[in-house]
Design a protein around this motif. Structure first.
Motif, PDB file in Angstrom:
ATOM      1  N   THR A  25      54.840  35.030   0.226  1.00 30.77           N
ATOM      2  CA  THR A  25      54.991  33.631  -0.162  1.00 30.77           C
ATOM      3  C   THR A  25      53.725  33.177  -0.864  1.00 30.77           C
ATOM      4  O   THR A  25      52.612  33.495  -0.417  1.00 30.77           O
ATOM      5  N   PHE A  71      58.854  31.588  -2.247  1.00 29.73           N
ATOM      6  CA  PHE A  71      58.978  32.259  -0.955  1.00 29.73           C
ATOM      7  C   PHE A  71      59.135  33.755  -1.160  1.00 29.73           C
ATOM      8  O   PHE A  71      59.402  34.233  -2.266  1.00 29.73           O
ATOM      9  N   SER A  72      58.965  34.514  -0.076  1.00 29.20           N
ATOM     10  CA  SER A  72      59.051  35.968  -0.159  1.00 29.20           C
ATOM     11  C   SER A  72      60.432  36.434  -0.568  1.00 29.20           C
ATOM     12  O   SER A  72      60.596  37.519  -1.120  1.00 29.20           O
TER      13      SER A  72
END
Length: 1583
Positions: A1138, A1158-1159
């Motif tokens: 992230t 975000f990841s």
């Protein structure tokens, strides 16, 4: 040969012709009308007087060393120390056996008793006295004063603790000369009391203490001198019998300080061996002696046995000699000592026990029989005297007294652990020798005369006639070195070492004095001789006294056959010496130095008498000059004794009354005592020389010249110090001067002086203390006399003459020195008395006035109008007095220089001191020269540079600065100086506790040094202009440490600072640039307390500019910092991928527009505010969702600004490069403002030759500095190559060949490994900085890109520095390939690379990668962790399968299968391990560091595969890619290389462009393909 002279009363007697007369007569005993004579051949002769002629008849069967006759009893002591008695007819000879009483040892066992050996006997009506060989007094008769009331012989307990040297008995009184035994502090036998330690032979504990040695370990007695020093053996001829015994002077050897009498006598050979020229006579004497005891053969056995076991010690000495193996002494085999009639009984009884044999043998032979002397008496039958004889000196043997100047280190008893120079060693040696000599001389003088018996006529000599019940000591004669005591019937005489005779007692016949016939109760000095004709011998017999002087006058006083003397009668008035006698004497003298056998050269008492018969042995006049010298020495000793006893000793008792400079008075008195003691030694040795017992070179004055000169120098300096402080006046105030001292110097005082006048007394005291210096002229006269009258030239005649000439020259120099020194002291004393009290603080005993400007004009150039200046030169100070101000300049720090004359400057000299320069003028050129000469001479003396032409400009000295000096205010410096300035190594201490130790240059701190500042810290490093400049380490008092570069006392340049407490996790480590003491520029700080690391720019100790932060939580920040706060546009990346890019208010606090990704790939774009940990407010936001999905998540997307907001790689660590270039002499003007590269190329304006010169200087300085700091370099080859690095190489300067490049690489390798080379210091600093930045626990995978870019930038810049040294290297970006020399095709196949690539990576990268690989690879491993973990899991799964499953799965052609895959008899067993070597080769990939090394491992793997396949398919087989890839895929799987993805990533990043194409590049691509194939392979297989 001496002439025999006999008198009956005062009437001369003649000797009948053809009489067998002994060579020397040593004892006469009266038998009423006839006499018994003892000769030096140990034979007894019966003597009769027939018509005034003497006849001699030898008595057979008796061999003696001493005899005494009284009441028809003749006492005889034989050569073995046994005591016999017989009558006048010599029949019924009876041995008197006397045994020492047994004693108990500390453990309760009794020691065995032993037979006492004697050496002297005297008898009279009063009793009999015997002196044992160990110096104990024994007696019989009625003498209640000493506890004797027995007819048997008993030891006299009164004299326990004393050694008796001479004894004499009168009609009703007795006298002995004794000395107290002195216990040595280092003796093992010391005890708390004076009792003798006892050792019992039957006590096992005593035997353990003794530590008995085997007989084999005992040195031969004939091979050792009294102190155990090896000497030559005496001849066999002289060992079978002992010498005749004569009365002898007490000499130095008998007066050593051992506590046991046996040890006293054992320390010096006191034997007297006769030279027997007639073998028949020699054998006859032996036969006569042996016949007394029985069979001759037995006695020969006795003799042989005793030669082997000739060691005689007492219980005390057993411990000394056997356990410590100390001085084994030789008796010269005078005594044939025996245990019993058959000494072999010892062996028979103790042969079973060696230890008991040794100890019991020692005990039974006799305690304390280690004597080396014989003694006889020379008096009548009822008035006899015995003396301790002198040593018989072998020509090849150096006795104790004359071996004090041994140069052997082992002979010295002082410690040499703190001695640092040869001069100090010589001084210590002389002091030690002087101490020994002084002790020996003190013992010579330290004699006591004890008397007891009737006192009616005053014969006890104690000054009255009051009866005494105990022996009394004659105090007036104590400490005068008594040589002999002799008792008449009721009068007594004593001879001193200084040749004076004292008489007292019955005087009715003028046997004591001629002033009256009254008895004398106290000693009266005999005055019948002149001062130059001193007493050589004397004897008191019955009612007369006979004296023998140096001039061979024989004076008779007292009763004779025709009455008594009214005045002194000279018996030798008509004596004429014959020519033949004189020649014989000269022959004897000439034989002395060349003799190889022991001679009878002991002192011989010349006067003997018994009854009315008197005898004297008169020598020829050829020895008169020798005794004249002796008289001069004795006169000096007499004066010294008078001064010491009547002035020095009384003053010492009252010296505590003087408080000021008391040490000066003590020193003078102590040295006076030493001179007195050594004067006694010199008198004794001169007496021995006059008696022809020693050589000229054995006289103390010649033998110990160095020590004597050294002692007198110390004394005249001490006396001069006493003069300076007016010490004689102080002594006069403390004591009253004795009349004898006045009388001594009466001829040197003005006639009008009153005796009790204070000035007169002071003058007498001065003369007394100066007397030893005045008397040096007498020593010079003695030496000159020896030079004129020395014996005929011999083999060493020139050496003797040279030594005596040296004595004369040394004494002349000493006389001049002491006169000059005393003159200076007198002048200094007068100066202090006239100068007033203004300068009293500078009045010290050692200070001397040399010159002062009132008497020798010297003025200041351009003085003030009303100022007055006074200049005073002392031997250690130059004082400038201006009004009431006194400026003191120590001469050690004073430099003098004459100023050349000009029209305006005349007769000026310049004085340079540490704080000012004085220009002084004189009235004339000659006065200027005199002042310069006096100043320079005084400076040379104080610097101990007397031999130098002028004082050295460079010196080592101490100096205390005044408060006027700004930097060195009140500081004390000790170190090197150059022309008035501190220059070189030294140490300076300030009053506040600050100190500096190190190098100085022209009064400033410059070079390497260490300074400690209280409450601040300690700095060690480089200095310049009194400030820290250069590299150094500062350790602060609070525990902080800064290590790096300084400028003007502040951190400046690259440095590392450690702050805080590392044990409590509150510390920080900063590595980076400093400016003016604050963090400024690029730097890295690791904050352990916050758990974060910052990499970026600093300004004024604060984060300011581009930078990044990584935290322990895995969060990554990048952006612009202002005043330690991240503000504005930045990047934040979390550990799970992230990330946020947008505006920040601070780290972790959003404030403004930004994008949060975000990841999973989803994004939020809008205005975000608030801290991340507390919730983020989003306004006007848009969320973007990502719907795509892949089997392997490799989403490593980063913000667009990642890496763009941090510091550029070429701006990092520029301070290290600047420092390196500064060391090489490269000006900063040719560098860009960031110092990242050269403005116009490295070769544009740079002088390569100067760079090499600066490199050599830098290496040399660094090496010397580290030697100063005492670094220990373990002897590595790198340190040995320092000299090679200083040499300027010729290769790589203009052109570059392969050979040149190899030498360049080797040189750069050595340079980078050396801490002294600027390149080595640069590489060390860069690698430490890199490892600090990217190593440790706070590493982040996102730092990999920064690390790679930084390392490449560093490599490029280092390569630019390399090109400064070797301009032939190609520029950056221009790769050069140097082809290998081709020999044949096989070589080309072995080296697919056609040449050596020359580039920045190949040259500089190799030096860096090996040092940073550990930290760098951790970043690679973290960055590729996800892929490598996936690769490893799959690899573990595949490697569980056998080849039969794996090979088909990987699509390998069947012809490459192993035997596991296809069972066929045609297959070779080798196929079972077909690719095993290839697998093992590829596994070596983890053991290499550089990309080229890793590529070579991959190449070797392919080669192993090819060789294996060709062995199976033929040598002509060539790979196709379709067949090669599956097989290599198999090898990679089986090799199981850990973190293969990281290895591939590393090679990709640092692979040289020249290697990306071609065979190596293809092989590397194949490896990459295999790795990705493993990651993406989805095929299944059957288990």
């Amino acid at each position: 040969m001496s002439q025999h002279k006999f008198w009956k009363g005062i009437t001369p007697l003649k000797i009948q012709s053809n009489q067998l007369v002994p060579e020397k007569i040593v004892k006469i005993c009266s038998l009423d009308k006839d006499f018994i004579v003892l000769g030096n051949d140990h034979g007894l002769y019966y003597c009769e007087i027939i018509e005034e002629e003497l006849t001699f008849k030898k008595i057979s069967g008796i061999s003696a060393i001493d005899i005494s006759f009284h009441n028809d009893i003749l006492y005889i002591i034989d050569v073995h120390g046994r005591l016999y008695k017989t009558n006048s007819t010599f029949k019924n000879k009876e041995e008197l056996v006397v045994k020492e009483d047994s004693k108990c040892c500390p453990h309760g066992f009794k020691s065995s008793s032993y037979k006492v050996k004697f050496r002297n006997v005297v008898t009279s009506d009063f009793g009999q006295l015997f002196i044992s060989s160990d110096g104990h007094l024994w007696g019989s008769g009625t003498m209640p004063q000493i506890g004797l009331e027995s007819v048997s012989i008993k030891k006299v307990p009164f004299f326990e603790g004393r050694t008796v040297y001479s004894a004499s008995v009168g009609q009703n009184f007795a006298a002995v000369i004794a000395r107290k035994n002195v216990k040595q502090s280092n003796c093992d036998t010391d005890s708390d009391n004076d009792d003798e330690e006892v050792f019992a032979s039957n006590c096992s504990q005593c035997q353990t203490i003794i530590g008995l040695a085997s007989p084999a370990s005992v040195p031969s007695l004939s091979e050792t001198c009294p102190l155990g020093v090896h000497i030559s053996k005496s001849s066999e001829e002289s060992s079978s019998t002992t010498a005749p015994q004569t009365d002898l002077h007490v000499d130095a050897h008998s007066l050593s300080e051992d506590s046991s009498p046996s040890s006293e006598e054992s320390k010096v050979a006191m034997c007297d061996v006769v030279k027997n020229n007639d073998g028949a006579d020699h054998d006859k004497v032996n036969d006569e002696a042996n016949s007394q005891d029985g069979n001759q053969e037995n006695d020969e056995n006795v003799s042989d046995s005793e030669k082997v076991n000739n060691i005689f010690i007492n219980t005390d000495a057993a411990r000394q000699f056997l356990s410590r193996q100390l001085s084994w002494v030789s008796a010269g085999e005078d005594y044939i000592v025996e245990y019993t009639e058959k000494p072999t009984r010892i062996i028979k009884e103790n042969v079973s026990n060696l230890t008991n044999f040794v100890y019991e043998g020692v005990k039974t032979v006799g305690d304390k029989v280690a004597t080396l002397s014989r003694h006889v008496s020379g008096s009548s039958d009822n008035n006899e005297t015995v003396e301790l004889q002198n040593c018989n000196i072998n020509d090849e043997t150096t006795p104790l007294l004359y071996s004090l100047n041994s140069n052997k280190v082992d002979d010295l008893q002082f410690s040499t652990s703190t001695i640092s120079s040869e001069k100090e060693f010589e001084t210590a040696r002389k002091n030690d020798n002087l101490k020994k000599m002084s002790k020996l001389g003190k013992n010579i003088l330290g004699t006591e005369l004890w008397t007891w018996g009737d006192i009616y006529y005053g014969q006890l000599g104690i000054g009255d006639t009051v009866k005494r019940v105990k022996p009394m000591v004659v105090m007036s004669l104590s400490g005068f070195g008594l040589q002999k005591v002799s008792c008449g019937k009721w009068h007594c005489g004593a001879l001193t070492l200084d040749g004076r005779l004292f008489l007292w007692g019955y005087n009715h016949f003028h046997q004591v004095s001629f002033d009256s016939r009254d008895d004398k109760s106290g000693p009266r000095q005999f005055t019948g001789n002149s001062d130059s004709d001193r007493i050589r011998d004397m004897i008191a017999i019955d009612n007369h006294t006979i004296t023998y002087t140096h001039n061979e006058n024989i004076y008779y006083m007292g009763k004779h056959t025709d009455g008594f003397t009214e005045s002194i009668v000279n018996l030798n008035n008509n004596n004429n010496k014959g020519t033949e006698t004189s020649n014989n004497c000269r022959d004897v003298e000439n034989e002395l130095p060349n003799s190889t056998k022991l001679q009878n050269k002991c002192y011989h008492w010349r006067v003997l008498s018994s009854g009315n018969l008197s005898y004297c042995a008169i020598e020829e006049s050829t020895t008169s000059h020798l005794f004249q010298n002796l008289s001069v020495a004795q006169r000096y000793l007499e004066e010294m004794l008078l001064i010491y006893h009547y002035l020095v000793k009384p003053f010492l008792k009252k010296s505590k009354a003087i408080a000021c400079h008391s040490n000066v008075y003590e020193t003078v008195c102590d040295l006076f005592g030493d001179i007195l003691n050594i004067t006694a030694l010199n008198v004794l040795s001169t007496w021995q020389y006059a008696e022809k017992h020693i050589h000229e070179c054995d006289i103390t004055l010649i033998q110990n010249l160095e020590e004597i000169i050294y002692l007198y120098r110390k004394y005249y300096l001490a006396v001069s110090n006493l003069i300076v402080i007016g010490g004689f006046s102080q002594i006069n105030n403390v004591i009253d001067v004795h009349s004898r001292i006045y009388n001594l110097f009466s001829d040197q005082l003005p006639s009008n002086k009153q005796k009790n006048n204070k000035k007169t007394s002071e003058a007498v005291i001065a003369l007394a203390f100066i007397q030893p210096l005045t008397r040096l002229s007498s020593y010079k006269c003695i030496a000159q006399s020896l030079l004129r009258c020395k014996s005929k030239p011999k083999k060493d005649g020139k050496n003797i003459e040279e030594r005596i000439n040296n004595v004369v020259a040394a004494l002349e120099t000493l006389i001049e020195e002491q006169e000059k020194n005393r003159k200076e002291a007198d002048g200094t004393k007068l100066f202090w008395e006239t100068v007033g009290k203004g300068l009293d603080q500078h009045r010290t005993p050692e200070r001397r006035l040399i010159r002062e400007s009132k008497s020798k004009p010297l003025s200041l150039v351009n003085p003030g109008r009303f100022s007055s200046h006074w200049f005073i030169l002392f031997n250690d100070l130059f004082i400038h007095v201006t009004g009431s101000t006194t400026n003191v300049h120590p001469l050690r720090t004073l430099w003098v220089e004459g100023v050349p004359n000009t029209d305006s400057v005349q007769n000026v000299l310049q004085l340079t001191t540490p704080e000012e320069v004085l220009c002084l003028s004189t009235n004339s050129e000659s006065e200027k020269t005199d002042w310069i000469h006096c100043l320079n001479t005084s400076i040379r003396m104080v610097l101990n540079k007397e031999s130098a032409f002028k004082p050295p400009a460079v010196r080592t000295a101490s100096y205390t600065f005044s408060s006027k000096n700004s930097f060195y205010k009140d500081a004390k410096f000790n170190g090197r100086w150059l022309d008035g300035k501190i220059h070189g190594n030294g140490k300076v201490e300030w009053p506040d506790g600050k100190f500096y130790v190190g190098q100085f240059q022209l009064n400033s701190l410059c070079g390497h040094g260490k300074m400690e500042i209280p409450n601040v810290g300690t700095y060690e490093g480089q200095w310049k202009d009194n400030l820290q400049n250069g590299y150094g380490v500062m350790k602060y008092s609070n525990g902080d440490i800064y290590e790096g570069y300084f400028k003007d006392g502040l951190p400046h340049g690259h440095g590392v600072k450690r702050q805080g407490d590392f044990t409590s996790s509150t510390a920080t480590i900063y590595t980076g640039e400093w400016m003016g003491g604050v963090k400024h520029g690029y730097g890295v700080i690791d904050d352990i307390g916050k758990g974060e690391k910052y990499l970026g720019n600093w300004t004024d100790n604060k984060k300011n500019g581009c930078g990044l932060i990584v935290t322990l939580d895995g969060i990554y920040y990048e952006g612009v910092f202002t005043q330690d706060v991240l503000t504005g546009h930045g990047v934040m990346i979390f550990e799970d991928g992230t990330n946020y890019e947008g505006e920040f208010r601070s780290a972790g606090v959003f404030c403004g527009k930004g994008v949060l990704t975000f990841s999973s790939g989803d994004k939020i774009e809008g205005s975000l505010s608030g801290p991340w940990t507390e919730g983020v407010k989003i306004s006007n936001g848009v969320m973007h969702l990502k719907f795509s999905n892949t089997s392997l998540q490799t989403n490593n997307s980063k913000p667009n600004s990642f890496g763009k907001l941090s510091v550029a790689p070429n701006q990092k660590w520029n301070a290290l490069f600047r420092q390196c270039l500064h060391s090489m002499g490269v000006s900063e003007t040719v560098l860009t403002p960031t110092a990242s590269h050269f403005t116009n190329g490295p070769n544009a304006t740079i002088d390569n030759v100067k760079i090499w010169q600066n490199v050599a200087v830098a290496i040399s300085c660094s090496y010397k500095d580290k030697q100063t700091k005492s670094f220990k370099n373990n002897g590595s080859d790198l340190e040995k190559s320092v000299d090679c690095l200083e040499v300027i190489p010729k290769f790589g300067q203009k052109s570059l060949t392969l050979a040149d490049f190899m030498e360049v690489k080797q040189y750069l390798h050595n340079a980078c490994e050396s801490t002294h080379h600027p390149l080595g210091q640069l590489i060390l600093g860069l690698t430490n900085a890199f490892n600090t930045t990217y190593g440790g626990v706070r590493v982040h995978p996102l730092l990999l890109n920064h690390a790679v870019a930084e390392l490449k930038s560093i490599t490029t810049r280092v390569y630019q520095v390399f090109r400064l040294l070797f301009p032939a290297l190609p520029p950056e970006g221009e790769d050069l390939v140097l082809p290998y020399k081709t020999k044949d095709e096989s070589n080309q196949e072995e080296n697919p690379i056609e040449g050596e690539g020359v580039s920045a990576g190949a040259v500089a990268g190799a030096a860096l990668l090996a040092r940073v690989q550990a930290a760098l690879f951790v970043l690679y491993a973290l960055h590729n962790k996800r892929e490598d973990d996936h690769y490893w899991r799959r690899l573990l799964k595949w490697n569980k399968q056998p080849d039969a499953t794996l090979m088909p799965m990987l699509g390998i052609d069947q012809k490459f299968w192993t035997t596991d895959c296809v069972q066929s008899p045609s297959r070779s067993p080798h196929k079972e391990r077909l690719f095993q070597e290839s697998v093992e080769t590829l596994q070596q990939l983890k053991t290499t560091f550089s990309p080229i090394e890793k590529l070579l491992v991959i190449r070797n793997t392919f080669q192993k595969m090819t060789v294996a396949v060709q062995q199976e398919l033929g040598q002509q087989y060539l790979w196709s890619m379709d067949e090669l890839f599956p097989v290599f895929h198999y090898v990679v799987v089986r090799a199981g290389v850990l973190q293969l993805g990281s290895e591939i990533h590393f090679i990709e990043d640092f692979l040289e462009p020249t290697l990306q194409h071609g065979e190596l590049g293809l092989m590397f691509t194949t490896l990459k393909a295999c790795y990705f194939q493993i990651l993406q392979e989805k095929m299944s297989y059957n288990t």
